[in-house]
Design an enzyme around this catalytic site. Structure first.
Site, PDB file in Angstrom:
ATOM      1  N   TYR A  86       0.825  -1.211   0.000  1.00 33.66           N
ATOM      2  CA  TYR A  86       0.000   0.000   0.000  1.00 33.66           C
ATOM      3  C   TYR A  86       0.858   1.260   0.000  1.00 33.66           C
ATOM      4  O   TYR A  86       0.835   2.047  -0.945  1.00 33.66           O
ATOM      5  CB  TYR A  86      -0.957  -0.045   1.201  1.00 33.66           C
ATOM      6  N   ASP A 141      -9.824   0.847  -8.373  1.00 25.82           N
ATOM      7  CA  ASP A 141      -8.657   1.689  -8.120  1.00 25.82           C
ATOM      8  C   ASP A 141      -7.267   1.077  -8.214  1.00 25.82           C
ATOM      9  O   ASP A 141      -7.099  -0.125  -8.371  1.00 25.82           O
ATOM     10  CB  ASP A 141      -8.849   2.414  -6.787  1.00 25.82           C
ATOM     11  N   HIS A 165      -9.912   5.512 -10.012  1.00 29.56           N
ATOM     12  CA  HIS A 165     -10.375   6.768  -9.404  1.00 29.56           C
ATOM     13  C   HIS A 165      -9.380   7.904  -9.548  1.00 29.56           C
ATOM     14  O   HIS A 165      -9.693   9.043  -9.237  1.00 29.56           O
ATOM     15  CB  HIS A 165     -10.704   6.537  -7.923  1.00 29.56           C
ATOM     16  N   ARG A 273      -7.294  16.465   1.239  1.00 22.86           N
ATOM     17  CA  ARG A 273      -6.425  15.584   1.991  1.00 22.86           C
ATOM     18  C   ARG A 273      -5.018  16.128   1.849  1.00 22.86           C
ATOM     19  O   ARG A 273      -4.703  16.775   0.843  1.00 22.86           O
ATOM     20  CB  ARG A 273      -6.439  14.194   1.351  1.00 22.86           C
ATOM     21  N   ARG A 311      -1.636   9.910   5.198  1.00 18.93           N
ATOM     22  CA  ARG A 311      -0.317   9.336   4.910  1.00 18.93           C
ATOM     23  C   ARG A 311       0.842  10.084   5.593  1.00 18.93           C
ATOM     24  O   ARG A 311       1.944  10.163   5.044  1.00 18.93           O
ATOM     25  CB  ARG A 311      -0.043   9.340   3.395  1.00 18.93           C
ATOM     26  N   ASP A 372      -5.929  15.877 -10.295  1.00 19.63           N
ATOM     27  CA  ASP A 372      -6.937  15.205  -9.482  1.00 19.63           C
ATOM     28  C   ASP A 372      -7.797  14.373 -10.418  1.00 19.63           C
ATOM     29  O   ASP A 372      -8.190  14.867 -11.485  1.00 19.63           O
ATOM     30  CB  ASP A 372      -7.810  16.258  -8.779  1.00 19.63           C
ATOM     31  N   VAL A 377     -14.946  17.227  -3.634  1.00 17.18           N
ATOM     32  CA  VAL A 377     -15.243  18.412  -2.818  1.00 17.18           C
ATOM     33  C   VAL A 377     -15.936  19.469  -3.683  1.00 17.18           C
ATOM     34  O   VAL A 377     -16.911  20.094  -3.258  1.00 17.18           O
ATOM     35  CB  VAL A 377     -13.947  18.955  -2.177  1.00 17.18           C
TER      36      VAL A 377
HETATM   37  C1  GDG Z   1      -9.853   9.986  -4.995  1.00 15.12           C
HETATM   38  C2  GDG Z   1      -9.274  10.804  -6.158  1.00 15.12           C
HETATM   39  C3  GDG Z   1     -11.613  11.291  -6.893  1.00 15.12           C
HETATM   40  C4  GDG Z   1     -12.598  15.752   3.153  1.00 15.12           C
HETATM   41  N1  GDG Z   1     -12.385  16.372   4.317  1.00 15.12           N
HETATM   42  C5  GDG Z   1     -13.331  15.951   5.171  1.00 15.12           C
HETATM   43  C6  GDG Z   1     -14.147  15.056   4.509  1.00 15.12           C
HETATM   44  N2  GDG Z   1     -13.669  14.952   3.250  1.00 15.12           N
HETATM   45  C7  GDG Z   1     -14.241  14.124   2.182  1.00 15.12           C
HETATM   46  C8  GDG Z   1     -14.847  15.020   1.125  1.00 15.12           C
HETATM   47  C9  GDG Z   1     -14.807  14.134  -0.105  1.00 15.12           C
HETATM   48  C10 GDG Z   1     -13.582  13.245   0.137  1.00 15.12           C
HETATM   49  O1  GDG Z   1     -13.244  13.376   1.504  1.00 15.12           O
HETATM   50  C11 GDG Z   1     -12.387  13.671  -0.697  1.00 15.12           C
HETATM   51  O2  GDG Z   1     -12.588  13.273  -2.022  1.00 15.12           O
HETATM   52  P1  GDG Z   1     -11.784  13.879  -3.258  1.00 15.12           P
HETATM   53  O3  GDG Z   1     -12.464  13.474  -4.488  1.00 15.12           O
HETATM   54  O4  GDG Z   1     -11.715  15.331  -3.089  1.00 15.12           O
HETATM   55  O5  GDG Z   1     -10.285  13.297  -3.175  1.00 15.12           O
HETATM   56  P2  GDG Z   1      -9.536  11.861  -2.883  1.00 15.12           P
HETATM   57  O6  GDG Z   1      -9.713  11.432  -1.468  1.00 15.12           O
HETATM   58  O7  GDG Z   1      -8.120  12.088  -3.287  1.00 15.12           O
HETATM   59  O8  GDG Z   1     -10.211  10.766  -3.832  1.00 15.12           O
HETATM   60  C12 GDG Z   1     -10.255  11.894  -6.547  1.00 15.12           C
HETATM   61  C13 GDG Z   1     -12.095  10.355  -5.803  1.00 15.12           C
HETATM   62  O9  GDG Z   1     -11.096   9.393  -5.490  1.00 15.12           O
HETATM   63  C14 GDG Z   1     -13.366   9.628  -6.208  1.00 15.12           C
HETATM   64  O10 GDG Z   1     -13.237   8.904  -7.373  1.00 15.12           O
HETATM   65  O11 GDG Z   1     -12.539  12.353  -7.027  1.00 15.12           O
HETATM   66  O12 GDG Z   1      -9.748  12.621  -7.629  1.00 15.12           O
HETATM   67  O13 GDG Z   1      -8.016  11.359  -5.796  1.00 15.12           O
HETATM   68  O14 GDG Z   1     -15.943  13.342  -0.195  1.00 15.12           O
HETATM   69  O15 GDG Z   1     -16.118  15.394   1.555  1.00 15.12           O
HETATM   70  N3  GDG Z   1     -15.204  14.467   5.084  1.00 15.12           N
HETATM   71  C15 GDG Z   1     -15.461  14.780   6.383  1.00 15.12           C
HETATM   72  N4  GDG Z   1     -14.678  15.625   7.082  1.00 15.12           N
HETATM   73  C16 GDG Z   1     -13.616  16.230   6.531  1.00 15.12           C
HETATM   74  O16 GDG Z   1     -12.917  16.984   7.188  1.00 15.12           O
HETATM   75  N5  GDG Z   1     -16.508  14.231   6.987  1.00 15.12           N
END
Ligand code: GDG
Length: 736
Positions: A86, A141, A165, A273, A311, A372, A377
């Site tokens: 991982y 993924d 993803h 993140r 991480r 990304d 978000v």
């Molecule tokens: C991968 C890909 C792709 C964030 N802070 C808090 C919180 N979050 C939640 C958000 C959102 C999720 O985490 C983050 O999703 P992202 O899409 O922005 O980014 P990755 O984690 O890198 O995801 C990305 C995704 O997979 C899906 O295919 O979009 O490009 O990198 O849902 O809301 N949730 C809470 N508290 C926080 O402080 N509860």
């Protein structure tokens, strides 16, 4: 009842340990919500790592039982597996390379790769333990790129979907990975491969065709006998959850709190993140630039920056965190006033009720990743704007920018542009905010996560149907027997055979495709039967065919140069009357410029055609130039009554009157044949397949899209079919 098995690195729950007690909590991730509608139904299951090491066997059993109640099946990983498969391989090779950070962060360690393979095997064992023929498997993924092919090996016909993803990088990046061929092969075990954007899909198909001996036509990849589809399925969110949250009491309370704290200040929000791909440092730099160049914004604009821990045991991430802390400290120290702090920075995660309150109150959401896959978000912010106001600033490097085109799109590397855009967003008139926001809200509502799941699954079913229809077209034992049967029962037969690619394999030097003894023997067997008329149909020059199959070497009819020349058995060659080749004077110079610009290419001249060959040109360049050449000649060719034929590594320009199909029909004339057969592999053979009567047996060599009724894979298979036909009904002791 067939079931669906979802497989991802992490299960959609969080396993936590306090004082030796294990607890499960649901995860709020979009994927968990979207796929919840699937894995909670019927016998469906979700396989994945619970996210925490469990060493004790009894505890494992207990956790497993608890998970099973929710249709979840754990794959337990040891600390070493987590750190090498991982953290080591997934996050230090695949993540940086796929996000275009190969040169800065990729660390190609053999032992990490070995663990990656081992853990993918471990996932495979768990899948195989539960999968049955007829089930559908959906793998998710970059941590499980090898899994589709591993499962395919065990259950060849099973339906497998794969979704990536994160972005799929250009071939130039992907090729850097030492184990690129194994990874590509692993992914191609799936029937349907999904990406967030069309660009990712394009990059993937390009990399696949360069790394492995596979063919592609539009978004269909052919690997050996299998048809695989690659397509963009932009992921959505659970929009209703975000539109209803603002009316919940807890969220309302938080909204009031935020409003009381920030008063009339414009609030700019960012949520990511901790990751170098998210562009956090560059964003801080843009905000600092704003404070320096737009002093009037001071005390009026506040940046609320949430960075969610991720991480941070990995040194690169810990270093990034230090840099962020330092930069925020510097900016605040320089620009802070008694009443105002420019950046409110949080390095932690927030409960959903607070996140929703922030989405609802922030005037601007600033999302500027360097890369990304999608970025959820941005969509969550849009869904939360129930009054249709607010402005989204979005990096063009996020997959979401392809859908949310009414956002203010920026290049995250352009500090000045980002700073200016923040000012523009903060002071955007309400009318414009609403026009943009309404459009984006429609997109987010329509293309939500359930829609994403549905279109992916529907497409997977469609791909399986496509494969089945291809399978029935393959001349398997049953079809071969009925062809042989028909052959034995008939006594006036005509068989059209193309040469290159049909009876002999393609070779890079066209002179080398010389007929071998086996082929001569086959022709002899076919022509020994007086009921057979054999016609060799080729695009080659007639002198060439004469040398190989002329007097004494084959008792056959021949069509050369796609029909410009015809030789009936025992007679001499004659040319199609009324043809002119004067057009060559105008076309040859154009082809010559392409030869000059493209090393490895050459022109072949036939009586009524000119052929530009690019078989030895640099891969990709030849195809590019072929497209260019076709474009260049398009109008000139129509003007002069010529046809452009894009063949196998050739572009041929010929008189439009010449056509293999027409020539074949000339030979049939009005004779009543009771068995008509044609074998061909090329674009030009399609004319024969189309021209022959409905009752004809038409067979394409290679399983590309074709007008032929059946297909065979290779010239060897074609020869075998012909041989079996001639030997049918002949007593066994007389056959060789
Ligand atoms: C991968 C890909 C792709 C964030 N802070 C808090 C919180 N979050 C939640 C958000 C959102 C999720 O985490 C983050 O999703 P992202 O899409 O922005 O980014 P990755 O984690 O890198 O995801 C990305 C995704 O997979 C899906 O295919 O979009 O490009 O990198 O849902 O809301 N949730 C809470 N508290 C926080 O402080 N509860």
């Amino acid at each position: 009842m067939p079931k669906t098995i979802i497989v991802s690195n992490r299960l959609p729950v969080k396993l936590t340990e306090t004082d030796g007690q294990f607890k499960l909590a649901p995860s709020e991730g979009g994927l968990a919500t979207g796929l919840g509608s699937i894995y909670k139904q019927g016998d469906n299951i979700w396989i994945g790592w619970p996210g925490h090491e469990v060493a004790d066997d009894d505890v494992k059993k207990k956790v497993t039982a608890q998970l099973n109640e929710q249709s979840l099946l754990p794959v337990f990983l040891t600390q070493e597996e987590v750190s090498q498969y991982y953290e080591g391989f997934s996050n230090e090779v695949l993540w940086p390379v796929f996000h275009y950070y190969a040169s800065t962060y990729a660390n190609y360690q053999q032992s990490n790769w070995d663990f990656y393979k081992r853990v993918n095997q471990k996932f495979k064992d768990e899948v195989i333990a539960h999968a049955e023929p007829g089930d559908t498997i959906w793998i998710h993924d970059y941590q499980l790129l090898l899994l589709p092919d591993l499962v395919r090996h065990e259950i060849p016909d099973i339906s497998i979907g794969f979704f990536l993803h994160i972005p799929f990088p250009s071939y130039e990046m992907f090729r850097l990975i030492p184990w690129r061929a194994e990874l590509m092969n692993g992914i191609l075990g799936a029937d349907l491969i999904g990406f967030h954007t069309y660009d990712d899909t394009r990059h993937f198909i390009n990399a696949a065709t360069r790394i492995l001996p596979v063919n592609s036509s539009a978004n269909i990849i052919t690997k050996g006998d299998r048809t695989i589809v690659a397509e963009a399925f932009p992921i959505g969110i659970d929009d209703k959850k975000y539109t209803s949250l603002p009316s919940e009491p807890e969220v309302k309370k938080n909204i009031r709190l935020i409003k009381d704290t920030f008063g009339k200040q414009k609030l700019v929000l960012s949520v990511d993140r901790l990751d170098y791909s998210k562009g956090i440092l560059q964003r801080l730099q843009a905000f600092e630039y704003l404070l320096e160049h737009y002093p009037e914004a001071k005390e009026k604009i506040t940046f609320y920056m949430i960075v969610v821990p991720s991480r941070d045991t990995v040194p690169q991430y810990a270093h990034l965190r230090e840099q962020i802390d330092k930069q925020v400290g510097n900016i605040n120290a320089t620009h802070r006033t008694m009443e105002w702090t420019p950046i409110h920075y949080f390095y932690r995660s927030f409960p959903l009720e607070m996140l929703s309150a922030l989405y609802t109150t922030a005037d601007v959401c600033l999302i500027t990743p360097m890369r990304d896959g999608m970025n959820l978000v941005s969509k969550e912010y849009i869904a939360s704007r129930i009054n249709n106001d607010g402005v989204l600033i979005l990096s063009e490097m996020a997959g979401a920018s392809k859908e949310l085109i009414d956002a203010l799109i920026v290049n995250p590397n352009n500090t000045e542009e980002v700073a200016k855009t923040i000012i523009k967003a903060a002071y955007m008139p309400l009318d414009e905010q609403r026009t943009r926001m309404k459009q984006m809200r429609q997109v987010v509502a329509k293309f939500n996560v359930s829609h994403w799941v549905k279109v992916f699954m529907d497409k997977l079913t469609e791909v399986k149907q496509l494969q089945r229809s291809m399978q029935t077209r393959y001349v398997a034992y049953g079809t071969e027997q009925s062809i042989i049967n028909r052959y034995s029962k008939t006594n006036k037969r005509i068989i059209f055979l193309d040469y290159d690619g049909t009876l002999v394999d393609f070779v890079s030097n066209i002179e080398q495709a010389h007929p071998d003894e086996e082929l001569y023997a086959l022709f002899e067997q076919l022509t020994d039967d007086p009921d057979n008329r054999v016609v060799l149909v080729s695009g080659r020059r007639h002198e060439h065919l004469e040398k190989w199959f002329g007097k004494g070497k084959g008792d056959i009819d021949m069509i050369a140069e796609h029909g410009a020349w015809i030789k009936r058995k025992g007679a001499s060659w004659h040319r199609l009357p009324g043809l002119s080749a004067r057009w060559k004077e105008d076309i040859r110079p154009v082809l010559e410029t392409f030869v000059d610009r493209t090393p490895g290419t050459f022109i072949e001249e036939k009586s009524f055609s000119l052929v530009w060959h690019y078989r030895k040109a640099q891969k990709g360049l030849g195809e590019l130039r072929a497209g260019e050449l076709m474009n260049n000649l398009k109008y000139l060719a129509t003007d002069k009554g010529l046809q452009l034929l894009p063949g196998n590594k050739v572009v041929e320009v010929k008189n439009v009157e010449i056509n293999k199909g027409r020539a074949a029909m000339m030979l049939i004339d009005n004779t009543e044949y009771d068995f008509i057969m044609a074998l061909g592999d090329d674009y030009t053979d399609e004319d024969i397949f189309r021209a022959l009567p409905e009752s004809a047996i038409t067979i394409k060599i290679g399983n590309n899209v074709s007008a032929a009724k059946f297909y065979l894979r290779t010239p060897q298979e074609a020869r075998k079919l012909l041989k079996n036909m001639t030997e049918a009904g002949v007593p066994a002791q007389l056959t060789k």
